[in-house]
Design a protein around this motif. Structure first.
Motif, PDB file in Angstrom:
ATOM      1  N   MET A 190       0.845  -1.192   0.000  1.00  0.00           N
ATOM      2  CA  MET A 190       0.000   0.000   0.000  1.00  0.00           C
ATOM      3  C   MET A 190       0.879   1.242   0.000  1.00  0.00           C
ATOM      4  N   GLN A 191       0.638   2.101  -0.940  1.00  0.00           N
ATOM      5  CA  GLN A 191       1.427   3.334  -1.044  1.00  0.00           C
ATOM      6  C   GLN A 191       1.064   4.296   0.089  1.00  0.00           C
ATOM      7  N   CYS A 192       2.047   4.910   0.652  1.00  0.00           N
ATOM      8  CA  CYS A 192       1.814   5.896   1.708  1.00  0.00           C
ATOM      9  C   CYS A 192       1.481   7.238   1.049  1.00  0.00           C
ATOM     10  N   VAL A 193       0.272   7.304   0.516  1.00  0.00           N
ATOM     11  CA  VAL A 193      -0.189   8.479  -0.218  1.00  0.00           C
ATOM     12  C   VAL A 193      -1.551   8.885   0.332  1.00  0.00           C
ATOM     13  N   GLN A 194      -1.762  10.174   0.519  1.00  0.00           N
ATOM     14  CA  GLN A 194      -3.016  10.672   1.061  1.00  0.00           C
ATOM     15  C   GLN A 194      -4.213  10.186   0.240  1.00  0.00           C
ATOM     16  N   ASP A 195      -5.278   9.756   0.944  1.00  0.00           N
ATOM     17  CA  ASP A 195      -6.529   9.275   0.347  1.00  0.00           C
ATOM     18  C   ASP A 195      -6.362   7.973  -0.439  1.00  0.00           C
ATOM     19  N   TRP A 196      -5.325   7.234  -0.126  1.00  0.00           N
ATOM     20  CA  TRP A 196      -5.117   5.948  -0.792  1.00  0.00           C
ATOM     21  C   TRP A 196      -5.961   4.866  -0.102  1.00  0.00           C
ATOM     22  N   HIS A 197      -6.671   4.062  -0.902  1.00  0.00           N
ATOM     23  CA  HIS A 197      -7.489   2.966  -0.389  1.00  0.00           C
ATOM     24  C   HIS A 197      -6.881   1.638  -0.815  1.00  0.00           C
ATOM     25  N   GLN A 198      -6.926   0.668   0.081  1.00  0.00           N
ATOM     26  CA  GLN A 198      -6.393  -0.665  -0.233  1.00  0.00           C
ATOM     27  C   GLN A 198      -7.080  -1.705   0.650  1.00  0.00           C
ATOM     28  N   SER A 199      -7.249  -2.904   0.130  1.00  0.00           N
ATOM     29  CA  SER A 199      -7.864  -3.966   0.942  1.00  0.00           C
ATOM     30  C   SER A 199      -7.145  -5.287   0.704  1.00  0.00           C
ATOM     31  N   VAL A 200      -7.245  -6.151   1.688  1.00  0.00           N
ATOM     32  CA  VAL A 200      -6.754  -7.524   1.585  1.00  0.00           C
ATOM     33  C   VAL A 200      -7.946  -8.435   1.819  1.00  0.00           C
ATOM     34  N   THR A 201      -8.192  -9.338   0.878  1.00  0.00           N
ATOM     35  CA  THR A 201      -9.339 -10.241   0.972  1.00  0.00           C
ATOM     36  C   THR A 201      -8.867 -11.686   0.918  1.00  0.00           C
ATOM     37  N   LEU A 202      -9.341 -12.486   1.862  1.00  0.00           N
ATOM     38  CA  LEU A 202      -9.044 -13.914   1.904  1.00  0.00           C
ATOM     39  C   LEU A 202     -10.364 -14.683   1.878  1.00  0.00           C
ATOM     40  N   SER A 203     -10.432 -15.723   1.070  1.00  0.00           N
ATOM     41  CA  SER A 203     -11.649 -16.524   0.980  1.00  0.00           C
ATOM     42  C   SER A 203     -11.275 -17.970   0.680  1.00  0.00           C
TER      43      SER A 203
END
Length: 211
Positions: free
Chosen positions: A162-175
């Motif tokens: 995940m980039q350390c940038v303002q308003d950056w969104h990121q998710s990790v999904t496991l299924s």
């Protein structure tokens, strides 16, 4: 004269034959009406019988055995702090069945033997004040503890950058579908450095469903 007498002798026979023919036609017509009525009623009778005999399948009933967990929120309205070693704290949002949340709301206890669909989503957001100065690694894993394996072991794991940038969104999904024994305990572990960036609404969740 003879012709007229012969005609008169045949008239009663003709009347009887005509009457018999009319009677047969009436009986045949009545029979057809009765058969048509029976045929018309049969589909409804069959359909009603099917509706009465339909029962929910076992899979449908089992699908109601589910636990849906959301992030625990502290008294300050923020995401509850992690337990030691990055163990995540949850709250039961919705449950059906005998799932239990124990160990200070960090451990979900599986109620029965069987196959379970496990879904985990950890959602992160970099706010206006990043509180970071480099790329983050969103390490995430689910661990289990059971009588068969009396130590905590990994069931599922994953990660992303995940980039350390303002308003950056990121998710990790496991299924994944996993077989658990009754009483198996499950917990989620993340990198402690990333805890500040967790989004504590319904976009972060753990869902466990018995199949």
């Amino acid at each position: 004269m003879q012709h007229c007498r012969a005609t008169r002798r045949h008239e009663p026979g003709l009347r009887r034959a005509t009457g018999f023919l009319i009677l047969m036609l009436w009986l045949q017509a009545s029979l057809r009406v009765t058969q048509a009525s029976v045929i018309h009623q049969q589909p409804n009778d069959i359909q009603a019988g099917d509706q009465q005999s339909v029962q929910p399948s076992k899979n449908v009933r089992r699908a109601w055995e589910i636990a849906h967990l959301l992030t625990a929120i502290g008294n300050n309205g923020k995401v509850a702090p992690l337990q030691k070693d990055g163990i995540y704290i949850w709250r039961l949002y919705h449950t059906r069945g005998n799932f239990k949340l124990e160990d200070n709301s960090t451990t979900l206890v599986v109620p029965k033997n069987g196959l379970y669909l496990v879904n985990l989503k950890m959602y992160y957001y970099i706010p206006n004040d990043p509180m970071c100065n480099q790329t983050l690694f969103l390490k995430t894993k689910i661990e289990q503890y059971s009588s068969a394996y009396p130590v905590w072991i990994e069931v599922m794991k994953g990660g992303d950058t995940m980039q350390c940038v303002q308003d950056w969104h990121q998710s990790v999904t496991l299924s994944q579908v996993v077989r658990f024994e009754k009483g198996t305990m499950l917990r989620v572990v993340i990198n402690e450095k990333n805890h500040h960036f967790i989004v504590g609404d319904a976009s972060t969740y753990l869902s466990v469903t018995r199949l």
